[in-house]
Scaffold this motif. Structure first.
Motif, PDB file in Angstrom:
ATOM      1  N   UNK A  28       0.845  -1.189   0.000  1.00  0.00           N
ATOM      2  CA  UNK A  28       0.000   0.000   0.000  1.00  0.00           C
ATOM      3  C   UNK A  28       0.882   1.241   0.000  1.00  0.00           C
ATOM      4  N   UNK A  29       0.230   2.377  -0.105  1.00  0.00           N
ATOM      5  CA  UNK A  29       0.959   3.642  -0.179  1.00  0.00           C
ATOM      6  C   UNK A  29       1.736   3.894   1.107  1.00  0.00           C
ATOM      7  N   UNK A  30       1.139   3.538   2.245  1.00  0.00           N
ATOM      8  CA  UNK A  30       1.805   3.777   3.524  1.00  0.00           C
ATOM      9  C   UNK A  30       3.132   3.043   3.602  1.00  0.00           C
ATOM     10  N   UNK A  31       3.150   1.761   3.193  1.00  0.00           N
ATOM     11  CA  UNK A  31       4.378   0.987   3.269  1.00  0.00           C
ATOM     12  C   UNK A  31       5.437   1.544   2.330  1.00  0.00           C
ATOM     13  N   UNK A  32       5.013   1.990   1.164  1.00  0.00           N
ATOM     14  CA  UNK A  32       5.973   2.568   0.227  1.00  0.00           C
ATOM     15  C   UNK A  32       6.589   3.841   0.798  1.00  0.00           C
ATOM     16  N   UNK A  33       5.764   4.649   1.466  1.00  0.00           N
ATOM     17  CA  UNK A  33       6.285   5.868   2.071  1.00  0.00           C
ATOM     18  C   UNK A  33       7.261   5.554   3.192  1.00  0.00           C
ATOM     19  N   UNK A  34       6.976   4.518   3.959  1.00  0.00           N
ATOM     20  CA  UNK A  34       7.882   4.133   5.046  1.00  0.00           C
ATOM     21  C   UNK A  34       9.209   3.657   4.482  1.00  0.00           C
ATOM     22  N   UNK A  35       9.169   2.850   3.433  1.00  0.00           N
ATOM     23  CA  UNK A  35      10.405   2.379   2.809  1.00  0.00           C
ATOM     24  C   UNK A  35      11.209   3.539   2.234  1.00  0.00           C
ATOM     25  N   UNK A  36      10.513   4.476   1.604  1.00  0.00           N
ATOM     26  CA  UNK A  36      11.184   5.659   1.070  1.00  0.00           C
ATOM     27  C   UNK A  36      11.879   6.430   2.181  1.00  0.00           C
ATOM     28  N   UNK A  37      11.171   6.626   3.292  1.00  0.00           N
ATOM     29  CA  UNK A  37      11.735   7.373   4.407  1.00  0.00           C
ATOM     30  C   UNK A  37      12.914   6.632   5.026  1.00  0.00           C
ATOM     31  N   UNK A  38      12.766   5.319   5.225  1.00  0.00           N
ATOM     32  CA  UNK A  38      13.776   4.542   5.935  1.00  0.00           C
ATOM     33  C   UNK A  38      15.058   4.401   5.137  1.00  0.00           C
ATOM     34  N   UNK A  39      14.939   4.018   3.864  1.00  0.00           N
ATOM     35  CA  UNK A  39      16.116   3.658   3.090  1.00  0.00           C
ATOM     36  C   UNK A  39      16.726   4.816   2.310  1.00  0.00           C
ATOM     37  N   UNK A  40      15.932   5.798   1.944  1.00  0.00           N
ATOM     38  CA  UNK A  40      16.423   6.814   1.023  1.00  0.00           C
ATOM     39  C   UNK A  40      16.609   8.179   1.665  1.00  0.00           C
ATOM     40  N   UNK A  41      15.622   8.650   2.404  1.00  0.00           N
ATOM     41  CA  UNK A  41      15.596  10.051   2.804  1.00  0.00           C
ATOM     42  C   UNK A  41      16.121  10.278   4.212  1.00  0.00           C
ATOM     43  N   UNK A  42      15.815   9.386   5.136  1.00  0.00           N
ATOM     44  CA  UNK A  42      16.065   9.666   6.551  1.00  0.00           C
ATOM     45  C   UNK A  42      17.525   9.968   6.888  1.00  0.00           C
ATOM     46  N   UNK A  43      18.519   9.267   6.320  1.00  0.00           N
ATOM     47  CA  UNK A  43      19.901   9.628   6.659  1.00  0.00           C
ATOM     48  C   UNK A  43      20.229  11.087   6.390  1.00  0.00           C
ATOM     49  N   UNK A  44      19.679  11.643   5.325  1.00  0.00           N
ATOM     50  CA  UNK A  44      19.948  13.043   5.013  1.00  0.00           C
ATOM     51  C   UNK A  44      19.143  13.972   5.902  1.00  0.00           C
ATOM     52  N   UNK A  45      17.951  13.548   6.310  1.00  0.00           N
ATOM     53  CA  UNK A  45      17.189  14.357   7.261  1.00  0.00           C
ATOM     54  C   UNK A  45      17.939  14.475   8.586  1.00  0.00           C
ATOM     55  N   UNK A  46      18.532  13.368   9.022  1.00  0.00           N
ATOM     56  CA  UNK A  46      19.289  13.388  10.280  1.00  0.00           C
ATOM     57  C   UNK A  46      20.483  14.325  10.165  1.00  0.00           C
ATOM     58  N   UNK A  47      21.190  14.290   9.033  1.00  0.00           N
ATOM     59  CA  UNK A  47      22.343  15.177   8.848  1.00  0.00           C
ATOM     60  C   UNK A  47      21.930  16.644   8.937  1.00  0.00           C
ATOM     61  N   UNK A  48      20.805  16.973   8.324  1.00  0.00           N
ATOM     62  CA  UNK A  48      20.340  18.363   8.346  1.00  0.00           C
ATOM     63  C   UNK A  48      19.912  18.758   9.750  1.00  0.00           C
ATOM     64  N   UNK A  49      19.209  17.865  10.443  1.00  0.00           N
ATOM     65  CA  UNK A  49      18.791  18.148  11.821  1.00  0.00           C
ATOM     66  C   UNK A  49      19.998  18.434  12.709  1.00  0.00           C
ATOM     67  N   UNK A  50      21.041  17.644  12.576  1.00  0.00           N
ATOM     68  CA  UNK A  50      22.244  17.851  13.395  1.00  0.00           C
ATOM     69  C   UNK A  50      22.923  19.175  13.044  1.00  0.00           C
ATOM     70  N   UNK A  51      23.014  19.464  11.743  1.00  0.00           N
ATOM     71  CA  UNK A  51      23.689  20.693  11.324  1.00  0.00           C
ATOM     72  C   UNK A  51      22.945  21.931  11.810  1.00  0.00           C
ATOM     73  N   UNK A  52      21.614  21.923  11.713  1.00  0.00           N
ATOM     74  CA  UNK A  52      20.833  23.079  12.137  1.00  0.00           C
ATOM     75  C   UNK A  52      20.753  23.180  13.659  1.00  0.00           C
ATOM     76  N   UNK A  53      20.636  22.047  14.335  1.00  0.00           N
ATOM     77  CA  UNK A  53      20.565  22.067  15.794  1.00  0.00           C
ATOM     78  C   UNK A  53      21.862  22.582  16.405  1.00  0.00           C
ATOM     79  N   UNK A  54      22.985  22.347  15.722  1.00  0.00           N
ATOM     80  CA  UNK A  54      24.271  22.831  16.226  1.00  0.00           C
ATOM     81  C   UNK A  54      24.358  24.353  16.214  1.00  0.00           C
ATOM     82  N   UNK A  55      23.491  25.011  15.458  1.00  0.00           N
ATOM     83  CA  UNK A  55      23.477  26.472  15.415  1.00  0.00           C
ATOM     84  C   UNK A  55      22.672  27.071  16.557  1.00  0.00           C
ATOM     85  N   UNK A  56      21.914  26.248  17.276  1.00  0.00           N
ATOM     86  CA  UNK A  56      21.031  26.711  18.339  1.00  0.00           C
ATOM     87  C   UNK A  56      21.708  26.586  19.706  1.00  0.00           C
TER      88      UNK A  56
END
Length: 386
Positions: free
Chosen positions: A289-317
């Motif tokens: 279903x669409x939900x599972x595809x979105x989870x796979x997209x988030x887990x395998x493709x996007x999330x590592x880069x989201x974490x990098x951005x979160x760390x970079x921006x949080x370090x400015x605070x």
């Protein structure tokens, strides 16, 4: 530019000629070498563009929450909402961050403003990675240059991915996998030349009579004049025969090569990309279903880069303050599944009605800020009524 710590690398000079022979050339090849020395060059390969664009687009459109205190979300500080100070906003900055990081393994910026109390940047102007160079100074510290101009060390902002021991800069996926990418691009160029630029004759006009060169040229010119730009059938006299040459795309090798390199290019950026785009990989993920595809997209493709951005921006605070992407915005469920999840949350009192209404883009109600008065039923583990 790409540099070893203290030593310059000559990029693109080592890229071998892609093994795509032209028809009848027996491997001689006449295609110009694919030059990947510029970051944008690799984006000619659709698979490379798709991977980078997918991550960058998801990241820039995903809501970003600011937490000055744990579990207390607030709007982003004004300076962070337009971190580059150019009026394009943080989403545009995030897109550039991922574009540079995924293609070159490094993100470079020049600090244009500082917080006077904390000494942390409040304005960072990202730089094109091909214009940045670094060398080891006499004191053992890196000296930076941007577009040929020296930049003060304290003004240079650098984030890296794909790190290796003993290297200041992150590894560039494009430089490391240049052979695969350049082969794919050359395959596309070869196919275009084959079918569009006359790399093979379109047909043969033959006669059972002996013709000299002048007669053959006259026959060709008259035939071309009769059929060029028309959809009408050609009428040939006695002894003439026209045979169209049909070349299978597979025979020119470029389709198989293109499909293979597309999956390989996706693998450069991590697991899951090839399956998400449906490239032939020898084994693919299936999405129920669409939900599972979105989870796979988030887990395998996007999330590592989201974490990098979160760390970079949080370090400015200031310490204790963080930013986090609202990953739930990516996971879309069907209506019934979503409402069931809301019901469980309300019954178990870890959400209130107005929080649910906000997720459904509905206006709050006066009574919606209090927890559900009815707690979870002991006979229903999911919190429903018996």
């Amino acid at each position: 530019m790409s540099f070893l710590f203290g030593h310059r690398e000559q990029r693109a000079s080592w890229i071998p000629e892609p093994p795509i022979p032209t028809n009848g050339s027996q491997g001689s090849g006449n295609f110009a070498r694919v030059d990947l020395s510029r970051t944008e060059a690799s984006l000619q390969k659709v698979a490379v563009w798709s991977c980078v664009d997918l991550v960058a687009t998801v990241a820039e459109t995903m809501p970003l929450d600011y937490f000055p205190r744990p579990r207390d979300a607030h709007p982003l500080p004004a300076w962070m909402a337009d971190l580059a100070g150019d009026g394009y906003g943080l989403p545009d900055w995030i897109h550039q961050f991922i574009w540079s990081g995924m293609l070159r393994g490094n993100v470079y910026g020049i600090t244009a403003a500082w917080d006077p109390k904390r000494g942390t940047p409040t304005q960072i102007v990202l730089q094109h990675p091909d214009l940045v160079g670094v060398a080891l100074g006499e004191d053992g510290q890196p000296d930076w240059r941007v577009n040929g101009e020296t930049v003060a060390r304290e003004s240079m902002w650098h984030q890296r991915a794909h790190t290796a021991p003993g290297r200041l800069l992150g590894l560039s996926p494009i430089a490391l996998q240049a052979t695969t990418i350049s082969t794919g691009i050359s395959a596309l160029r070869f196919g275009a030349s084959w079918f569009e630029d006359g790399a093979h004759p379109s047909g043969i006009l033959s006669s059972d009579q002996a013709l000299d060169a002048r007669q053959a040229l006259t026959a060709k010119e008259r035939f071309m004049a009769a059929v060029h730009g028309r959809r009408e059938p050609a009428v040939l006299g006695n002894g003439w025969k026209y045979q169209s040459i049909q070349i299978s795309p597979n025979e020119s090798q470029f389709l198989e090569t293109n499909n293979y390199t597309a999956a390989e290019c996706c693998r450069i950026f991590g697991p899951g990309f090839a399956e998400i785009f449906g490239y032939e990989t020898g084994g693919s993920l299936t999405y129920s279903n669409i939900e599972q595809r979105s989870i796979d997209l988030l887990t395998y493709a996007v999330d590592p880069w989201l974490v990098r951005i979160e760390r970079a921006l949080s370090a400015l605070l200031p310490r204790g303050q963080v930013v986090r992407f609202n990953r739930a915005a990516l996971v879309r469920t069907d209506l019934l599944t979503r409402y069931r999840a809301h019901a469980i949350a309300l019954q178990n009192r870890f959400k209130v009605v107005n929080e649910v209404r906000d997720l459904e883009e509905m206006s709050p109600v006066p009574w919606g800020d209090q927890p559900n008065e009815t707690g979870p039923s002991s006979s229903d583990p999911e919190g429903g009524q018996p």
